[in-house]
Write an enzyme that holds these catalytic residues in place. Structure first.
Site, PDB file in Angstrom:
ATOM      1  N   ARG A   1       0.818  -1.213   0.000  1.00  0.00           N
ATOM      2  CA  ARG A   1       0.000   0.000   0.000  1.00  0.00           C
ATOM      3  C   ARG A   1       0.858   1.272   0.000  1.00  0.00           C
ATOM      4  O   ARG A   1       0.478   2.281   0.595  1.00  0.00           O
ATOM      5  CB  ARG A   1      -0.948   0.019   1.212  1.00  0.00           C
ATOM      6  CG  ARG A   1      -1.967  -1.106   1.222  1.00  0.00           C
ATOM      7  CD  ARG A   1      -3.056  -0.842   0.194  1.00  0.00           C
ATOM      8  NE  ARG A   1      -4.284  -1.519   0.521  1.00  0.00           N
ATOM      9  CZ  ARG A   1      -5.323  -0.955   1.114  1.00  0.00           C
ATOM     10  NH1 ARG A   1      -5.324   0.297   1.438  1.00  0.00           N
ATOM     11  NH2 ARG A   1      -6.386  -1.650   1.369  1.00  0.00           N
TER      12      ARG A   1
ATOM     13  N   ARG B   1      -6.105  12.099  -6.005  1.00  0.00           N
ATOM     14  CA  ARG B   1      -7.329  11.395  -5.600  1.00  0.00           C
ATOM     15  C   ARG B   1      -8.511  12.365  -5.654  1.00  0.00           C
ATOM     16  O   ARG B   1      -9.594  12.008  -6.091  1.00  0.00           O
ATOM     17  CB  ARG B   1      -7.108  10.848  -4.184  1.00  0.00           C
ATOM     18  CG  ARG B   1      -8.307  10.317  -3.464  1.00  0.00           C
ATOM     19  CD  ARG B   1      -8.639   8.918  -3.924  1.00  0.00           C
ATOM     20  NE  ARG B   1      -9.629   8.328  -3.057  1.00  0.00           N
ATOM     21  CZ  ARG B   1     -10.934   8.608  -3.106  1.00  0.00           C
ATOM     22  NH1 ARG B   1     -11.371   9.466  -3.984  1.00  0.00           N
ATOM     23  NH2 ARG B   1     -11.771   8.021  -2.273  1.00  0.00           N
TER      24      ARG B   1
ATOM     25  N   TYR C   1     -15.513 -10.189   0.436  1.00  0.00           N
ATOM     26  CA  TYR C   1     -16.107  -8.869   0.164  1.00  0.00           C
ATOM     27  C   TYR C   1     -17.365  -9.003  -0.696  1.00  0.00           C
ATOM     28  O   TYR C   1     -18.343  -8.282  -0.509  1.00  0.00           O
ATOM     29  CB  TYR C   1     -15.084  -7.946  -0.511  1.00  0.00           C
ATOM     30  CG  TYR C   1     -13.988  -7.497   0.429  1.00  0.00           C
ATOM     31  CD1 TYR C   1     -14.204  -6.451   1.329  1.00  0.00           C
ATOM     32  CD2 TYR C   1     -12.757  -8.138   0.459  1.00  0.00           C
ATOM     33  CE1 TYR C   1     -13.206  -6.050   2.214  1.00  0.00           C
ATOM     34  CE2 TYR C   1     -11.751  -7.742   1.332  1.00  0.00           C
ATOM     35  CZ  TYR C   1     -11.984  -6.697   2.207  1.00  0.00           C
ATOM     36  OH  TYR C   1     -11.005  -6.308   3.086  1.00  0.00           O
TER      37      TYR C   1
ATOM     38  N   ARG D   1      -3.026   7.317   0.899  1.00  0.00           N
ATOM     39  CA  ARG D   1      -3.417   8.563   1.576  1.00  0.00           C
ATOM     40  C   ARG D   1      -2.376   9.196   2.474  1.00  0.00           C
ATOM     41  O   ARG D   1      -2.504  10.349   2.848  1.00  0.00           O
ATOM     42  CB  ARG D   1      -4.708   8.312   2.377  1.00  0.00           C
ATOM     43  CG  ARG D   1      -5.930   8.183   1.493  1.00  0.00           C
ATOM     44  CD  ARG D   1      -7.071   7.530   2.230  1.00  0.00           C
ATOM     45  NE  ARG D   1      -6.699   6.150   2.565  1.00  0.00           N
ATOM     46  CZ  ARG D   1      -7.492   5.285   3.162  1.00  0.00           C
ATOM     47  NH1 ARG D   1      -8.690   5.657   3.523  1.00  0.00           N
ATOM     48  NH2 ARG D   1      -7.085   4.065   3.413  1.00  0.00           N
TER      49      ARG D   1
ATOM     50  N   ASP E   1      -7.078  -1.965  -7.234  1.00  0.00           N
ATOM     51  CA  ASP E   1      -7.611  -2.562  -6.012  1.00  0.00           C
ATOM     52  C   ASP E   1      -8.011  -4.000  -6.295  1.00  0.00           C
ATOM     53  O   ASP E   1      -8.292  -4.351  -7.444  1.00  0.00           O
ATOM     54  CB  ASP E   1      -8.818  -1.783  -5.486  1.00  0.00           C
ATOM     55  CG  ASP E   1      -9.092  -2.138  -4.029  1.00  0.00           C
ATOM     56  OD1 ASP E   1      -8.415  -1.599  -3.141  1.00  0.00           O
ATOM     57  OD2 ASP E   1      -9.968  -3.001  -3.783  1.00  0.00           O
TER      58      ASP E   1
END
Ligand code: CP3
Length: 343
Positions: free
Chosen positions: A26, A39, A152, A30, A76
């Site tokens: 990752r 973003r 998910y 952010r 992702d």
């Protein structure tokens, strides 16, 4: 293709390199102000994943700042359910939201017909990044493993106990296998296309491997990962694979002993000395600084890094975190980590 020396690739071939190559799970995200700026421009998170120029830019940002030995494609794991026709969205602060699939009959809403058409922008991102990679850095493509992606798809969001997905997997394994098989097929094709677009290494993230009992892990994590690797290597025999089944340390030696799996990622709760004895004889080991220790920084971070490097210095090792970097991480701590590793 150039044949410049790439420490990450050499390590994946089984060479011991000092200092070990470094990248972070990752690493685009952010915690980087330059990521947050793009973003915001892109709108939604999936819009960013499907905008090749922007996704390529955020893929390369952490390399420019920290000089990592690898770029990981910015995308992702949930683009696969999206490309199969499931509704997927990311609400700021809430993580992913999917229109959940709760029974085998609902699988009929999914189809591979438009898989590659939907994923085309991602292959374009890979192509752009592979043209712009800094010297000596390798490009990692990735996917989720079928079990983690399935959780998910079934829960519809992140979960604490995976009650709904486990109930299906453990209570009606044969119908659950239909979903797993669809994911094996789609994921293998997706990874083959990433290699053809320029990915040099592939990583499979099985973030939730550790929540299953051993017999179900064998059927729904171990076997599907091995099957995906087999299918990709049948077409691209030389592409190195990193498998990262999180929370499943005691099951990892089986994976490492599959000669088609070049590297096993260990999470931060796995003892690196245990990994040196039980995994490194068979495969390169990747890991395993605790992301929260990177967040905390200071002297303890330095001590932790030295102890991981020392434990794994007898064989091939890729220095990484034991799970993804957290958004609050100060960039100065990442700079310090790189400095400590490279002496
Ligand atoms: O830098 C990189 O590593 C490449 C990009 C990458 C992302 N997700 C970007 C992302 C990778 C490799 C992933 C993998 C991923 N995605 C996993 C497996 C690894 C892990 O961390 O366990 C999982 C389980 C997902 C699913 C997912 N995506 C969740 C649960 C979330 C929400 C939680 C969160 O961190 O926000 C995401 C969103 C996501 N994926 C973000 C990023 C940068 C944050 C979204 C944003 O920018 O708003």
């Amino acid at each position: 293709m150039t044949d410049t020396f790439k420490p990450l690739i050499e390590t994946l071939k089984g060479k011991r390199i000092d200092p070990p190559p470094i990248w972070l799970m990752r690493q685009a995200g952010r915690y980087l102000p330059e990521y947050r700026a793009i973003r915001e421009e892109a709108g939604g998170f999936l819009d960013l994943c499907y905008s090749p120029e922007k996704a390529a830019e955020v893929t390369l940002q952490p390399l420019r700042r920290f000089g990592f030995d690898a770029a990981i494609l910015f995308s992702d794991i949930l683009v696969i359910p999206h490309a199969l026709g499931q509704d997927v969205s990311f609400d700021a602060g809430h993580g992913p939201r999917l229109d959940p699939i709760r029974s085998v009959s609902e699988l009929r809403h999914l189809s591979k017909d438009k898989l590659h058409e939907s994923l085309q922008p991602i292959y374009e991102t890979v192509g752009i990044v592979s043209e712009d990679l800094p010297n000596g850095a390798a490009l990692i493509g990735f996917s989720g493993a079928p079990w983690t992606v399935a959780t998910y798809m079934i829960e519809g969001k992140s979960s604490r106990d995976f009650k709904i997905s486990k109930r299906w997997a453990l209570g009606d394994p044969n119908s659950f296998q239909i979903l797993i098989d669809l994911l094996i097929e789609s994921t293998a094709e997706y990874l083959v296309r990433q290699v053809e677009a320029g990915a040099e290494v592939l990583q499979i993230f099985d973030t939730w491997a550790g929540v299953l009992p051993k017999f179900a892990y064998d059927r729904f994590c171990f076997k599907p990962i091995c099957e995906i690797v087999r299918r990709v290597k049948r077409i691209h025999p030389r592409v190195p694979f990193i498998a990262f089944p999180r929370g499943a340390a005691l099951y990892l030696p089986d994976l490492a002993q599959n000669p088609e799996i070049d590297c096993v990622g260990i999470d931060y709760s796995t003892d690196p000395e245990w990994a040196a004895n039980n995994i490194q004889p068979f495969a390169t080991v990747q890991g395993n600084i605790d992301p929260i220790s990177l967040l905390a920084g200071g002297h303890e971070l330095e001590r932790g890094v030295h102890s991981v490097i020392k434990a794994l210095s007898g064989g091939p090792h890729i220095l990484n975190l034991g799970h993804g970097i957290v958004p609050e991480t100060p960039t100065a701590n990442v700079e310090k980590l790189v400095k400590v590793v490279r002496g």
